[in-house]
Design a protein around this motif. Structure first.
Motif: not given
Lengths: 106, 115
Positions: B72-73, B23-24, B3-7
């Motif tokens: 990816x990012x 975002x990755x 999925x998509x991971x946000x921090x």
């Protein structure tokens, strides 16, 4: 802007009823998509309809597309409380509508 | 889970401060996007990256910069935050950009408040 516009802005129905929401857009498209967003969460892709399709089904979802009127509709049949969410249409050129807030009352 | 991971998920900034939203995605998607969501406005595209090494402005790019670090990012930077940038920011990805039969996969969002 190619932004889609949903109608109605808000909809409240009883569990078991059908919910219909509409989307209008401004320019030519290759496809149109519908998304669901639960409160405080990201958007989840529901269904995509291509410009050469008129109707598409996925489970309790039915989407229609009328390219001559630049409009689409999303029908959710036999609604459930878990369907309570906001629903957005999006075109293939990155633009999202303003959303329909659906409340399904148990 | 793919999925998509946000921090980060939440952030409070003072006016004039800077920050970078990360975002990755791990789905090997070519295209990535940054949207902001404001009440009654729907989602508006800030920037997108059709493929690694390219970035383009969206509907509301002013006050933001982006970097496609690798496939990816895709990061979003606010150089000097303003109260008008208070919003929920979503990163998304797709196999390719518009015109093909793919939907977007969204991250869970970053709720940013600028005071």
């Amino acid at each position: 802007s190619q932004q889609g516009e949903e109608d109605p802005q808000a909809l409240s129905i009883q569990e078991g009823e059908n919910a219909t929401m509409n989307c209008s857009y401004k320019t030519s498209i290759n496809n149109l998509q519908w998304y669901r967003q639960n409160s405080g969460r990201g958007l989840v892709h529901l269904i995509l309809i291509r410009s050469n399709e008129r109707e598409k089904h996925s489970g309790r979802l039915r989407v229609t597309l009328d390219t001559s009127k630049k409009s689409s509709s999303l029908l959710i049949t036999a609604s459930r409380a878990a369907d309570t969410a906001s629903y957005f249409c999006a075109t293939d050129e990155f633009y999202f509508g303003t959303g329909t807030s659906l409340t399904v009352i148990p | 889970n793919a999925g998509v991971t946000q921090t980060p998920k939440f952030q409070v900034l003072k006016t004039g401060q800077s920050m970078t939203l990360q975002c990755a995605q791990d789905m090997n998607h070519n295209s990535m996007y940054w949207y902001r969501q404001d009440p009654g406005m729907g989602l508006r595209l800030i920037y997108y990256s059709a493929s690694e090494g390219t970035t383009d402005k969206g509907e509301v790019p002013n006050g933001y910069n982006v970097s496609r670090l690798n496939k990816r990012e895709f990061s979003l930077r606010l150089e000097s935050a303003a109260p008008s940038q208070t919003s929920v920011y979503f990163c998304a990805s797709s196999p390719q950009t518009g015109g093909v039969d793919y939907g977007y996969t969204f991250g869970s969002g970053t709720r940013l408040t600028v005071v």
